[in-house]
Design a protein around this motif. Sequence first.
Motif, PDB file in Angstrom:
ATOM      1  N   ASP A  85       0.808  -1.216   0.000  1.00  0.00           N
ATOM      2  CA  ASP A  85       0.000   0.000   0.000  1.00  0.00           C
ATOM      3  C   ASP A  85       0.842   1.268   0.000  1.00  0.00           C
ATOM      4  O   ASP A  85       0.476   2.264  -0.621  1.00  0.00           O
ATOM      5  CB  ASP A  85      -0.925   0.020   1.228  1.00  0.00           C
ATOM      6  CG  ASP A  85      -1.930  -1.113   1.212  1.00  0.00           C
ATOM      7  OD1 ASP A  85      -2.629  -1.266   0.193  1.00  0.00           O
ATOM      8  OD2 ASP A  85      -2.012  -1.843   2.217  1.00  0.00           O
ATOM      9  N   LEU A  86       1.951   1.247   0.730  1.00  0.00           N
ATOM     10  CA  LEU A  86       2.787   2.431   0.879  1.00  0.00           C
ATOM     11  C   LEU A  86       4.254   2.033   0.924  1.00  0.00           C
ATOM     12  O   LEU A  86       4.601   0.921   1.331  1.00  0.00           O
ATOM     13  CB  LEU A  86       2.468   3.169   2.187  1.00  0.00           C
ATOM     14  CG  LEU A  86       1.252   4.083   2.278  1.00  0.00           C
ATOM     15  CD1 LEU A  86       1.157   4.646   3.692  1.00  0.00           C
ATOM     16  CD2 LEU A  86       1.342   5.216   1.273  1.00  0.00           C
ATOM     17  N   ALA A  87       5.116   2.974   0.542  1.00  0.00           N
ATOM     18  CA  ALA A  87       6.552   2.855   0.776  1.00  0.00           C
ATOM     19  C   ALA A  87       6.965   3.995   1.694  1.00  0.00           C
ATOM     20  O   ALA A  87       6.398   5.086   1.663  1.00  0.00           O
ATOM     21  CB  ALA A  87       7.316   2.930  -0.536  1.00  0.00           C
ATOM     22  N   ALA A  88       7.957   3.730   2.533  1.00  0.00           N
ATOM     23  CA  ALA A  88       8.475   4.739   3.451  1.00  0.00           C
ATOM     24  C   ALA A  88       9.965   4.495   3.616  1.00  0.00           C
ATOM     25  O   ALA A  88      10.468   3.409   3.300  1.00  0.00           O
ATOM     26  CB  ALA A  88       7.749   4.671   4.803  1.00  0.00           C
ATOM     27  N   PRO A  89      10.712   5.496   4.105  1.00  0.00           N
ATOM     28  CA  PRO A  89      12.149   5.297   4.287  1.00  0.00           C
ATOM     29  C   PRO A  89      12.444   4.040   5.098  1.00  0.00           C
ATOM     30  O   PRO A  89      11.834   3.811   6.143  1.00  0.00           O
ATOM     31  CB  PRO A  89      12.574   6.568   5.027  1.00  0.00           C
ATOM     32  CG  PRO A  89      11.609   7.606   4.546  1.00  0.00           C
ATOM     33  CD  PRO A  89      10.300   6.875   4.441  1.00  0.00           C
ATOM     34  N   GLY A  90      13.386   3.248   4.589  1.00  0.00           N
ATOM     35  CA  GLY A  90      13.691   1.988   5.259  1.00  0.00           C
ATOM     36  C   GLY A  90      15.117   1.545   5.050  1.00  0.00           C
ATOM     37  O   GLY A  90      15.379   0.350   4.932  1.00  0.00           O
ATOM     38  N   ALA A  91      16.061   2.465   5.012  1.00  0.00           N
ATOM     39  CA  ALA A  91      17.476   2.117   4.892  1.00  0.00           C
ATOM     40  C   ALA A  91      18.297   3.256   5.464  1.00  0.00           C
ATOM     41  O   ALA A  91      17.991   4.427   5.248  1.00  0.00           O
ATOM     42  CB  ALA A  91      17.837   1.879   3.426  1.00  0.00           C
ATOM     43  N   GLY A  92      19.335   2.915   6.229  1.00  0.00           N
ATOM     44  CA  GLY A  92      20.186   3.947   6.810  1.00  0.00           C
ATOM     45  C   GLY A  92      19.452   4.876   7.739  1.00  0.00           C
ATOM     46  O   GLY A  92      19.756   6.063   7.815  1.00  0.00           O
ATOM     47  N   VAL A  93      18.498   4.346   8.508  1.00  0.00           N
ATOM     48  CA  VAL A  93      17.684   5.152   9.422  1.00  0.00           C
ATOM     49  C   VAL A  93      18.284   5.086  10.827  1.00  0.00           C
ATOM     50  O   VAL A  93      18.726   4.030  11.280  1.00  0.00           O
ATOM     51  CB  VAL A  93      16.231   4.644   9.427  1.00  0.00           C
ATOM     52  CG1 VAL A  93      15.408   5.365  10.478  1.00  0.00           C
ATOM     53  CG2 VAL A  93      15.612   4.832   8.044  1.00  0.00           C
ATOM     54  N   VAL A  94      18.289   6.199  11.520  1.00  0.00           N
ATOM     55  CA  VAL A  94      18.906   6.304  12.845  1.00  0.00           C
ATOM     56  C   VAL A  94      17.842   6.245  13.936  1.00  0.00           C
ATOM     57  O   VAL A  94      16.802   6.886  13.847  1.00  0.00           O
ATOM     58  CB  VAL A  94      19.701   7.623  12.970  1.00  0.00           C
ATOM     59  CG1 VAL A  94      20.254   7.792  14.380  1.00  0.00           C
ATOM     60  CG2 VAL A  94      20.831   7.672  11.956  1.00  0.00           C
ATOM     61  N   SER A  95      18.126   5.460  14.980  1.00  0.00           N
ATOM     62  CA  SER A  95      17.272   5.439  16.162  1.00  0.00           C
ATOM     63  C   SER A  95      18.081   4.887  17.331  1.00  0.00           C
ATOM     64  O   SER A  95      19.238   4.484  17.170  1.00  0.00           O
ATOM     65  CB  SER A  95      16.016   4.592  15.920  1.00  0.00           C
ATOM     66  OG  SER A  95      15.089   4.733  16.988  1.00  0.00           O
TER      67      SER A  95
END
Length: 393
Positions: free
Chosen positions: A249-259
């Motif tokens: 349904d959707l794409a969202a940022p999913g690489a090199g994400v900081v948490s």
Amino acid sequence: MQAAYGHAAVQTVDGHTAVQAADGTKGQELPGMPSALDPQDKDAPCTLASKETARKQDWSRQRLDLDRVHGHGTGSGVTVALIDTGVAPGAAGLDGRVTAPGDAADDCVGHGTFLAGLIAGDGGDSPRVAGVAPGARILALRGTDRFGAADAARVTAAVRAATDAHADVIAVGVALPRRDAQLTRAVADARRAGAVIVAAATPDPPGAGSGDVPSRTYWPAGEPGVLSVADMLPAGTRPDDSLPTRGIDLAAPGAGVVSGGPRGDGHYLGGGASVAAAYAAGTAAVVRAAHPDDSPDTVVRRLTATAYPADIPQLDPYAAVTTVLSDAGAPAGRAAAPVTVRDTAAADHATGRATLFVLLGSAAVLAVLWTGYALSRARRRGWRPPTPAISED
């Protein structure tokens, strides 16, 4: 430890992975957050505390325009049930807003706490890495064993616990390869009870490459009414080693994400469809707080109708919160046809001591990214290319 993020296991010489900053400057080197530990090693240590902290806001938060989103809502008063490896109640940026019954408070892997930071973290001492809904509360529920291996019985029990707790949003960070009748019923009951359910479209595999894996549906993302979310790179494309699936349904940022993680105040890099689903779940929380009269189906429709048009629509939290929907559920002034972002997956793989896995191997790719981003914001403001003059000759 090998760290799975962005659909590839990457190990540099010094045990750190690196990602270039969104402004094109030297990348941040942070340890990777694994999605699971080795199930064969019963003595495997829990993910160690990171000694590194992010120096700046990563590309994903800039892409989602979170600073501007927070001016319109933070998800205050909304509870997000997160079904993953658990969440540490005292984790930096989450302290005081996490309820973790039973073994859900023991997040050995760290992945669930990482996702919770993306959904509802306030960033702690690093507010630039706050999540989408820093005013929301997290109900942590285990959908895995202590090593991060998921099974249908655990996920089903977690969905039912979230329903009993009247969670406003249920975020499922795991994806199962086979449909389960009990889980199907639990999801249907949760939807009838009024929950918005967001799920990772695929698992986060610990190894690189999808190879010849056939396309298949994963669960509960494939259940009716569940918002299925996949990961994307800065160019708007899925990683070239993504597991193939249907019904996204959707794409969202999913690489090199900081948490952050469950131990210490340091930060990690993570990725995969679970990270993308966390961003979508945080957006759903902000929408539910800003539009309390919207039904769960309307919330899902709002997230998909306001997404930036592409082959797979791209999550746009600011538009989701601020757009006025028509009676038919469609926003006014959106582009009618999808826009395809050029595939730059080949440029997103570099090798060496500081592996630049996700972002931008060249200035040309940076130009494509930021041009697309600028066009996205311009279109939301009603900009259209000028009509060329027609010669009378």
